[in-house]
Design an enzyme around this catalytic site. Structure first.
Site, PDB file in Angstrom:
ATOM      1  N   THR A  13       0.828  -1.219   0.000  1.00  0.00           N
ATOM      2  CA  THR A  13       0.000   0.000   0.000  1.00  0.00           C
ATOM      3  C   THR A  13       0.859   1.264   0.000  1.00  0.00           C
ATOM      4  OG1 THR A  13      -1.651  -1.222   1.229  1.00  0.00           O
ATOM      5  CG2 THR A  13      -1.852   1.164   1.253  1.00  0.00           C
ATOM      6  N   ALA A  33      12.327  21.616  -5.448  1.00  0.00           N
ATOM      7  CA  ALA A  33      13.549  21.274  -4.697  1.00  0.00           C
ATOM      8  C   ALA A  33      14.813  21.524  -5.522  1.00  0.00           C
ATOM      9  CB  ALA A  33      13.494  19.820  -4.256  1.00  0.00           C
ATOM     10  N   ALA A  43      11.839  -3.352  -4.329  1.00  0.00           N
ATOM     11  CA  ALA A  43      11.805  -4.739  -3.859  1.00  0.00           C
ATOM     12  C   ALA A  43      10.430  -5.002  -3.255  1.00  0.00           C
ATOM     13  CB  ALA A  43      12.886  -4.978  -2.810  1.00  0.00           C
ATOM     14  N   LYS A 105       7.058   2.941  12.496  1.00  0.00           N
ATOM     15  CA  LYS A 105       7.024   3.411  13.891  1.00  0.00           C
ATOM     16  C   LYS A 105       7.352   2.308  14.889  1.00  0.00           C
ATOM     17  CE  LYS A 105       3.639   3.365  11.871  1.00  0.00           C
ATOM     18  NZ  LYS A 105       2.632   3.802  10.963  1.00  0.00           N
ATOM     19  N   GLU A 129       9.369  10.955   8.779  1.00  0.00           N
ATOM     20  CA  GLU A 129       8.145  11.754   8.888  1.00  0.00           C
ATOM     21  C   GLU A 129       6.882  10.897   8.840  1.00  0.00           C
ATOM     22  OE1 GLU A 129       7.823  15.484   9.146  1.00  0.00           O
ATOM     23  OE2 GLU A 129       6.100  14.407   9.918  1.00  0.00           O
ATOM     24  N   VAL A 132       4.789   8.836  12.125  1.00  0.00           N
ATOM     25  CA  VAL A 132       3.816   9.336  13.107  1.00  0.00           C
ATOM     26  C   VAL A 132       2.766  10.196  12.413  1.00  0.00           C
ATOM     27  CG1 VAL A 132       3.479  10.699  15.206  1.00  0.00           C
ATOM     28  CG2 VAL A 132       5.586   9.381  14.926  1.00  0.00           C
ATOM     29  N   GLY A 134       0.848   9.829   9.875  1.00  0.00           N
ATOM     30  CA  GLY A 134       0.724   9.793   8.411  1.00  0.00           C
ATOM     31  C   GLY A 134       1.088  11.094   7.732  1.00  0.00           C
ATOM     32  N   GLU A 190      -7.931  -3.788  11.535  1.00  0.00           N
ATOM     33  CA  GLU A 190      -7.235  -5.016  11.152  1.00  0.00           C
ATOM     34  C   GLU A 190      -7.963  -6.238  11.708  1.00  0.00           C
ATOM     35  OE1 GLU A 190      -4.416  -5.066   9.384  1.00  0.00           O
ATOM     36  OE2 GLU A 190      -4.043  -2.903   9.380  1.00  0.00           O
ATOM     37  N   LYS A 205       4.037   5.761  18.530  1.00  0.00           N
ATOM     38  CA  LYS A 205       4.085   7.108  17.938  1.00  0.00           C
ATOM     39  C   LYS A 205       4.349   8.172  19.000  1.00  0.00           C
ATOM     40  CE  LYS A 205       0.872   5.653  14.302  1.00  0.00           C
ATOM     41  NZ  LYS A 205      -0.551   5.508  13.983  1.00  0.00           N
TER      42      LYS A 205
HETATM   43  N1  HSE Z   1      -3.283   1.464  12.316  1.00  0.00           N
HETATM   44  C1  HSE Z   1      -2.925   2.838  12.441  1.00  0.00           C
HETATM   45  C2  HSE Z   1      -4.166   3.660  12.695  1.00  0.00           C
HETATM   46  C3  HSE Z   1      -2.197   3.394  11.272  1.00  0.00           C
HETATM   47  O1  HSE Z   1      -5.261   3.117  12.810  1.00  0.00           O
HETATM   48  O2  HSE Z   1      -4.052   4.874  12.809  1.00  0.00           O
HETATM   49  C4  HSE Z   1      -0.795   2.903  11.188  1.00  0.00           C
HETATM   50  O3  HSE Z   1      -0.059   3.332  12.291  1.00  0.00           O
END
Ligand code: HSE
Length: 444
Positions: A13, A33, A43, A105, A129, A132, A134, A190, A205
Site C-alpha cells: 500500500t 527542490a 523490492a 514506527k 516523517e 507518526v 501519516g 485489522e 508514535k
Molecule cells: N493502524 C494505524 C491507525 C495506522 O489506525 O491509525 C498505522 O499506524
C-alpha cells in the site's frame, strides 16, 4: 537538473502510494527542490501481489539486498514494515552510507536508539516523517518549526482505528465489540486489532514524539498504556451528558525539573508520557477530531498553542510524508549536508519519565452498585479515607435490575491514591462489577 536515485523496499500500500505520487507529482517536487528523485528499483514480496497501483515488472525485484546494495541507489526507502528484516534493511543501507527514509514506527520504537547511532556512525541520515500521524508533518514541526521552543504539552490522537471506533460508539450509541466487528468488515480495522485498540500503535508514535520534544530517548517500557477495549457505550453516553467526548490520547507533559533520586542532587527533566482514553471537554478542539482523522496539539513556551490535523494513515497521506523526506534526503545529498538535521539529538542527559503512580489528574468513575440507601456514603467514605475529593455525582433514574450505574467525577488526585481507592471500592459488597475509571483531561 541534478538527480538522486531511489531504491524502494515495499511494493504494498505505502510503496504503491509513493510510486504513484512520484509519477504524478515528481516534476512538481523537482521544480521546487531543484533536484529530481529517480526511482530505479522496488523490492516487493512478489511480482504479482494484488495492488491498487500498477507497478511495472521492470521496476520490481524480490531481492531487497540487490536494491540496497545497487551501486546506483543513493537513497533507500524502507516501506516494508515489521521489526526484524526491516531493521536489517535499514542497517545495511546505513552501513553503506546511504540515507534511509522509513515509515516504520514499531521499528523506531523498539530499535530507534540503535538505528540513530548507526546513522551517526556511518554518516548517513534517517528520515521518518511518515512514522507518526501519516500525512501530518509533525516530525518536521517538532524538529524544525519548534526548534526554539520548549515543548510544554503535546496531546495526540494518533490512531485512526481507535478514533473511528470511538466516534461511532458515540454517534450511534453502539457497543465497542459491535463497532469493532463492523470496522473489520469495512476494512477500517485489522483482523488482528490489538496493536491499535490496546494502544500499542499510539504508544510507538507518542514515544517518538516525546523523545523528539524532550531530547532523551523515551524507553517504550516506561510509557503507561491503556487502550479502548474496556470502554462501554454507557461511558460515552455519560461523558456526553457531562459535556465531554472520550478520545484515546497520547499525552506528553513537561512536569518541570525534578531532583533525580538516582543521581543524588542532579536536576533532571521529568516528563509524563502516557497513552490512555480520556474525557476531553467538548469545548476543546480535540473533541471534534472525528472518525479516522488524527490530530496533534502542541503547546510551546514561545509559540503557545498549535494544532495539526489530518489523515494519519492510508496510501496517499503516508506517501505525502515519504515524499517530504525524500526531498530532504535529496537536498542533503545535493548540498552535502547529510546531517543538517540529524535524526535524533539526545541533548537532555537526565530526562526521566514520570512514574504513572505519581501523575495527577481528574477522573470519571462509573460504578455498578445496588440501589439501596447508604451506598453512596460507603463509596464516599473510601474516597475520603484516601484523601480523594468528589466534584459531582450522577445516579441516572430509570435503570432497572439488580444494580444501577453511579457516576462520580473526582477532583485532582494522584494515580496511586486512585488505584488504591478503586481496589477498596471494588471489595465493597454493594459494588457489583469492576469500577470503570477514565481520566479527565483539562489541557492546563
Ligand atoms: N493502524 C494505524 C491507525 C495506522 O489506525 O491509525 C498505522 O499506524
Amino acid at each position: 537538473m541534478q538527480q538522486v536515485n531511489l531504491g524502494m523496499i515495499g511494493g504494498g500500500t505505502v510503496g504503491g502510494g509513493v510510486y504513484k505520487a512520484l509519477r504524478e507529482n515528481g516534476d512538481l517536487l523537482a521544480s521546487r527542490a531543484g533536484v529530481r528523485i529517480h526511482l530505479i528499483k522496488i523490492a516487493a514480496k512478489a511480482f504479482d501481489e494484488p495492488r491498487k497501483v500498477h507497478i511495472p515488472h521492470s521496476l520490481l525485484t524480490t531481492d531487497w539486498k540487490s536494491v540496497v546494495e545497487h551501486p546506483e541507489v543513493q537513497v533507500v526507502a524502507e516501506l516494508a514494515g515489521g521489526t526484524t528484516v526491516a531493521r536489517d534493511m535499514i542497517l545495511t543501507a546505513l552501513r553503506l552510507g546511504k540515507p534511509v527514509v522509513t515509515a516504520n514506527k514499531a521499528l523506531l520504537s523498539a530499535h530507534g536508539e540503535e538505528l540513530f547511532a548507526a546513522a551517526r556512525q556511518f554518516g548517513a541520515n534517517l528520515y521518518y516523517e511518515a512514522s507518526v500521524a501519516g500525512g501530518i508533518p509533525i516530525i518536521k514541526a517538532l524538529r524544525e518549526g519548534f526548534i526554539g521552543n520548549r515543548i510544554v504539552r503535546l496531546y495526540g490522537i494518533v490512531n485512526g482505528t481507535c478514533n473511528y471506533i470511538l466516534t461511532r460508539m458515540k454517534e450511534e450509541g453502539a457497543e465497542f465489540a459491535d463497532v469493532l466487528a463492523d470496522a473489520q468488515r469495512l476494512g477500517y480495522a485489522e483482523a488482528e486489532p490489538s496493536l491499535d485498540i490496546d494502544g500499542h500503535d499510539s504508544l510507538h508514535k507518542i514515544g517518538i514524539l516525546a523523545s523528539l520534544a524532550h531530547g532523551f530517548w523515551v524507553d517504550p517500557a516506561r510509557i503507561h498504556c491503556e487502550g479502548i477495549r474496556d470502554l462501554a457505550r454507557l461511558d460515552l453516553e455519560f461523558a456526553g451528558r457531562l459535556g465531554y467526548t472520550i478520545k484515546l490520547l497520547g499525552v506528553v507533559k513537561l512536569m518541570g525539573a525534578a531532583v533525580g533520586r538516582a543521581r543524588g542532587k542532579t536536576r533532571s527533566r521529568l516528563v509524563q508520557v502516557a497513552v490512555y482514553p480520556a474525557l476531553v471537554p467538548n469545548a476543546h478542539v480535540l473533541a471534534s477530531v472525528s472518525h479516522s482523522f488524527n490530530a496533534v496539539f502542541v503547546r510551546g513556551d514561545v509559540v503557545g498553542d498549535t494544532l495539526f490535523y489530518g489523515r494519519g494513515a492510508g496510501q496517499d497521506p503516508t506517501a505525502s510524508a515519504v515524499l517530504s523526506d525524500l526531498a530532504d534526503a535529496a537536498l542533503d545529498l545535493k548540498y552535502q549536508t547529510r546531517s543538517r538535521i540529524p535524526p535524533f539529538v539526545p541533548h537532555e542527559r537526565d530526562g526521566q519519565v514520570l512514574p504513572m503512580a505519581e501523575a495527577v489528574s481528574r477522573y470519571y468513575l462509573r460504578l455498578s452498585v445496588v440501589d439501596r440507601p447508604g451506598v453512596l456514603a460507603k463509596v464516599a467514605a473510601v474516597l475520603a479515607r484516601n484523601r480523594i475529593g468528589i466534584s459531582s455525582v450522577i445516579q441516572p433514574e430509570g435503570h432497572e435490575g439488580e444494580s444501577v450505574p453511579l457516576i462520580l467525577m473526582i477532583h485532582d488526585a494522584p494515580n496511586r491514591a486512585m488505584t488504591r481507592a478503586l481496589g477498596q471500592i471494588n471489595r465493597l459488597s454493594v459494588v457489583k462489577a469492576a469500577p470503570v475509571m477514565i481520566r479527565v483531561e483539562n489541557f492546563e
